[in-house]
Motif scaffolding. Structure first.
Motif, PDB file in Angstrom:
ATOM      1  N   LEU A 135     -13.083  76.995  10.560  1.00 21.01           N
ATOM      2  CA  LEU A 135     -12.824  76.714   9.149  1.00 21.01           C
ATOM      3  C   LEU A 135     -13.794  77.399   8.188  1.00 21.01           C
ATOM      4  O   LEU A 135     -13.973  76.947   7.068  1.00 21.01           O
ATOM      5  N   GLY A 136     -14.391  78.483   8.602  1.00 14.16           N
ATOM      6  CA  GLY A 136     -15.205  79.262   7.680  1.00 14.16           C
ATOM      7  C   GLY A 136     -16.687  78.976   7.713  1.00 14.16           C
ATOM      8  O   GLY A 136     -17.155  78.043   8.344  1.00 14.16           O
ATOM      9  N   ASP A 137     -17.354  79.840   7.023  1.00 13.98           N
ATOM     10  CA  ASP A 137     -18.819  79.892   6.948  1.00 13.98           C
ATOM     11  C   ASP A 137     -19.425  80.040   8.341  1.00 13.98           C
ATOM     12  O   ASP A 137     -20.037  79.125   8.862  1.00 13.98           O
ATOM     13  N   THR A 138     -19.323  81.128   8.907  1.00 18.21           N
ATOM     14  CA  THR A 138     -18.801  82.403   8.424  1.00 18.21           C
ATOM     15  C   THR A 138     -17.578  82.817   9.250  1.00 18.21           C
ATOM     16  O   THR A 138     -17.517  82.540  10.448  1.00 18.21           O
ATOM     17  N   SER A 139     -16.669  83.524   8.570  1.00 14.98           N
ATOM     18  CA  SER A 139     -15.456  83.959   9.268  1.00 14.98           C
ATOM     19  C   SER A 139     -15.784  84.984  10.352  1.00 14.98           C
ATOM     20  O   SER A 139     -15.030  85.144  11.303  1.00 14.98           O
ATOM     21  N   ALA A 140     -16.922  85.668  10.246  1.00 10.53           N
ATOM     22  CA  ALA A 140     -17.351  86.572  11.319  1.00 10.53           C
ATOM     23  C   ALA A 140     -17.541  85.795  12.619  1.00 10.53           C
ATOM     24  O   ALA A 140     -17.298  86.321  13.707  1.00 10.53           O
ATOM     25  N   ASP A 141     -17.967  84.548  12.522  1.00  7.28           N
ATOM     26  CA  ASP A 141     -18.099  83.706  13.713  1.00  7.28           C
ATOM     27  C   ASP A 141     -16.723  83.401  14.293  1.00  7.28           C
ATOM     28  O   ASP A 141     -16.551  83.341  15.506  1.00  7.28           O
ATOM     29  N   GLY A 142     -15.750  83.202  13.423  1.00  3.74           N
ATOM     30  CA  GLY A 142     -14.374  83.011  13.890  1.00  3.74           C
ATOM     31  C   GLY A 142     -13.867  84.243  14.615  1.00  3.74           C
ATOM     32  O   GLY A 142     -13.212  84.145  15.648  1.00  3.74           O
ATOM     33  N   SER A 143     -14.199  85.408  14.088  1.00  2.00           N
ATOM     34  CA  SER A 143     -13.825  86.667  14.730  1.00  2.00           C
ATOM     35  C   SER A 143     -14.520  86.809  16.086  1.00  2.00           C
ATOM     36  O   SER A 143     -13.933  87.285  17.061  1.00  2.00           O
ATOM     37  N   TYR A 144     -15.772  86.372  16.155  1.00  5.48           N
ATOM     38  CA  TYR A 144     -16.527  86.390  17.411  1.00  5.48           C
ATOM     39  C   TYR A 144     -15.819  85.520  18.465  1.00  5.48           C
ATOM     40  O   TYR A 144     -15.672  85.927  19.612  1.00  5.48           O
ATOM     41  N   ILE A 145     -15.383  84.343  18.054  1.00  7.00           N
ATOM     42  CA  ILE A 145     -14.628  83.473  18.968  1.00  7.00           C
ATOM     43  C   ILE A 145     -13.352  84.176  19.406  1.00  7.00           C
ATOM     44  O   ILE A 145     -12.992  84.174  20.585  1.00  7.00           O
ATOM     45  N   GLY A 197     -14.539  80.935   4.420  1.00  7.92           N
ATOM     46  CA  GLY A 197     -15.353  79.955   3.712  1.00  7.92           C
ATOM     47  C   GLY A 197     -15.943  80.558   2.458  1.00  7.92           C
ATOM     48  O   GLY A 197     -15.664  81.711   2.114  1.00  7.92           O
ATOM     49  N   ASN A 198     -16.783  79.818   1.773  1.00  2.00           N
ATOM     50  CA  ASN A 198     -17.389  80.304   0.544  1.00  2.00           C
ATOM     51  C   ASN A 198     -18.610  81.179   0.794  1.00  2.00           C
ATOM     52  O   ASN A 198     -19.063  81.877  -0.111  1.00  2.00           O
ATOM     53  N   CYS A 199     -19.140  81.190   2.005  1.00  6.14           N
ATOM     54  CA  CYS A 199     -20.314  82.009   2.331  1.00  6.14           C
ATOM     55  C   CYS A 199     -19.953  83.201   3.208  1.00  6.14           C
ATOM     56  O   CYS A 199     -20.787  83.691   3.956  1.00  6.14           O
ATOM     57  N   ASP A 200     -18.719  83.654   3.126  1.00  6.61           N
ATOM     58  CA  ASP A 200     -18.259  84.767   3.950  1.00  6.61           C
ATOM     59  C   ASP A 200     -18.319  86.065   3.149  1.00  6.61           C
ATOM     60  O   ASP A 200     -17.468  86.304   2.296  1.00  6.61           O
ATOM     61  N   PRO A 201     -19.333  86.919   3.410  1.00  3.76           N
ATOM     62  CA  PRO A 201     -19.419  88.174   2.671  1.00  3.76           C
ATOM     63  C   PRO A 201     -18.221  89.079   2.949  1.00  3.76           C
ATOM     64  O   PRO A 201     -17.781  89.813   2.085  1.00  3.76           O
ATOM     65  N   VAL A 202     -17.697  89.006   4.158  1.00  7.57           N
ATOM     66  CA  VAL A 202     -16.494  89.738   4.525  1.00  7.57           C
ATOM     67  C   VAL A 202     -15.450  88.699   4.915  1.00  7.57           C
ATOM     68  O   VAL A 202     -15.702  87.864   5.781  1.00  7.57           O
ATOM     69  N   LYS A 203     -14.314  88.747   4.275  1.00  3.59           N
ATOM     70  CA  LYS A 203     -13.245  87.778   4.538  1.00  3.59           C
ATOM     71  C   LYS A 203     -12.385  88.297   5.690  1.00  3.59           C
ATOM     72  O   LYS A 203     -11.698  89.302   5.550  1.00  3.59           O
ATOM     73  N   LEU A 204     -12.436  87.628   6.829  1.00  4.27           N
ATOM     74  CA  LEU A 204     -11.713  88.069   8.019  1.00  4.27           C
ATOM     75  C   LEU A 204     -10.505  87.191   8.335  1.00  4.27           C
ATOM     76  O   LEU A 204      -9.780  87.457   9.278  1.00  4.27           O
ATOM     77  N   GLY A 205     -10.322  86.137   7.563  1.00  2.25           N
ATOM     78  CA  GLY A 205      -9.199  85.229   7.797  1.00  2.25           C
ATOM     79  C   GLY A 205      -8.424  85.002   6.516  1.00  2.25           C
ATOM     80  O   GLY A 205      -8.478  85.804   5.585  1.00  2.25           O
ATOM     81  N   ASP A 206      -7.726  83.897   6.472  1.00  6.73           N
ATOM     82  CA  ASP A 206      -6.986  83.487   5.288  1.00  6.73           C
ATOM     83  C   ASP A 206      -7.793  82.424   4.553  1.00  6.73           C
ATOM     84  O   ASP A 206      -8.571  81.697   5.156  1.00  6.73           O
ATOM     85  N   ASP A 207      -7.570  82.294   3.247  1.00  5.04           N
ATOM     86  CA  ASP A 207      -8.249  81.243   2.489  1.00  5.04           C
ATOM     87  C   ASP A 207      -7.724  79.863   2.858  1.00  5.04           C
ATOM     88  O   ASP A 207      -8.449  78.875   2.789  1.00  5.04           O
ATOM     89  N   GLU A 208      -6.463  79.816   3.228  1.00  7.05           N
ATOM     90  CA  GLU A 208      -5.868  78.578   3.728  1.00  7.05           C
ATOM     91  C   GLU A 208      -4.735  78.956   4.672  1.00  7.05           C
ATOM     92  O   GLU A 208      -4.189  80.043   4.605  1.00  7.05           O
ATOM     93  N   LYS A 209      -4.413  78.043   5.547  1.00  8.99           N
ATOM     94  CA  LYS A 209      -3.416  78.332   6.574  1.00  8.99           C
ATOM     95  C   LYS A 209      -2.658  77.058   6.901  1.00  8.99           C
ATOM     96  O   LYS A 209      -3.249  75.974   6.959  1.00  8.99           O
ATOM     97  N   VAL A 210      -1.352  77.190   7.125  1.00  5.64           N
ATOM     98  CA  VAL A 210      -0.545  76.087   7.629  1.00  5.64           C
ATOM     99  C   VAL A 210      -0.133  76.455   9.046  1.00  5.64           C
ATOM    100  O   VAL A 210       0.401  77.536   9.286  1.00  5.64           O
ATOM    101  N   ILE A 228       4.301  69.097  14.025  1.00  6.06           N
ATOM    102  CA  ILE A 228       3.360  68.548  13.045  1.00  6.06           C
ATOM    103  C   ILE A 228       2.706  69.707  12.298  1.00  6.06           C
ATOM    104  O   ILE A 228       2.160  70.625  12.911  1.00  6.06           O
ATOM    105  N   LYS A 229       2.781  69.647  10.980  1.00  7.76           N
ATOM    106  CA  LYS A 229       2.175  70.687  10.152  1.00  7.76           C
ATOM    107  C   LYS A 229       0.731  70.314   9.817  1.00  7.76           C
ATOM    108  O   LYS A 229       0.451  69.190   9.411  1.00  7.76           O
ATOM    109  N   ILE A 230      -0.152  71.298  10.015  1.00  8.91           N
ATOM    110  CA  ILE A 230      -1.579  71.138   9.780  1.00  8.91           C
ATOM    111  C   ILE A 230      -2.006  72.114   8.689  1.00  8.91           C
ATOM    112  O   ILE A 230      -1.726  73.310   8.781  1.00  8.91           O
ATOM    113  N   PHE A 231      -2.677  71.597   7.676  1.00 12.34           N
ATOM    114  CA  PHE A 231      -3.242  72.432   6.621  1.00 12.34           C
ATOM    115  C   PHE A 231      -4.711  72.660   6.954  1.00 12.34           C
ATOM    116  O   PHE A 231      -5.455  71.711   7.179  1.00 12.34           O
ATOM    117  N   ALA A 232      -5.118  73.929   7.009  1.00 10.57           N
ATOM    118  CA  ALA A 232      -6.506  74.266   7.330  1.00 10.57           C
ATOM    119  C   ALA A 232      -7.105  75.088   6.197  1.00 10.57           C
ATOM    120  O   ALA A 232      -6.511  76.074   5.752  1.00 10.57           O
TER     121      ALA A 232
END
Length: 155
Positions: free
Chosen positions: A33-43, A55-68, A74-78
């Motif tokens: 869920l962000g801060d930092t999206s680079a960590d999400g990319s690492y995963i 997230g708000n501390c992501d110098p490079v945005k690698l994901g979406d700002d929000e996702k369903v 079941i729909k999940i808002f992230a």
């Protein structure tokens, strides 16, 4: 039945992320869920089933700002939560999730795990994997129209 692991606010703490490899490996979906999206990319390099939210501390945005994400109907808002003022109120976040037809809203940003139920929406913050303070993640299981979850502290 689908197993989902949700993490947030790792802020470069790759050691904590690596410590969850066993859990990630058993997960059908991993959500960062962000801060930092680079960590999400690492995963995602190890576990392609990972979903990245900015997230708000992501110098490079690698994901979406929000996702369903729809899991077994079941729909999940992230989202990270900062765009919905999650530190001061959860009403905007609940309203957005409900507007999108989501039963679950996942958010981070506050660095504190929390569970709330507002206007038919279950809002869950997994806490943070930041280097300092209490560390935790969320384990969410969806089985048909039912779901259960547990915030898991890291020692």
């Amino acid at each position: 039945m689908k197993k989902i692991t949700v993490v947030s606010d790792s802020h470069g703490n790759r050691r904590a992320l690596d410590g969850l490899d066993g859990i990630f490996g058993e997960s059908d979906i991993i959500i960062h869920l962000g801060d930092t999206s680079a960590d999400g990319s690492y995963i995602q390099t190890k576990f392609p089933q990972a979903v990245i939210v900015n997230g708000n501390c992501d110098p490079v945005k690698l994901g979406d700002d929000e996702k369903v994400i729809t899991v077994e109907g079941i729909k999940i808002f992230a989202c990270h939560g900062h765009l919905y003022s999650a530190k001061s109120t959860l009403l905007k976040l609940a309203a957005r999730a409900k507007e999108l037809g989501c039963k679950i809203a996942l958010y981070g940003h506050t660095h504190r795990s929390r569970e709330d139920f507002i206007d038919g929406v279950t809002l869950i913050n997994p806490g943070a994997l930041y280097r300092y303070g209490e560390k935790s993640y969320l384990y969410l299981v969806i089985n048909g129209e039912n779901f259960t979850f547990k915030t898991v502290p890291l020692i």
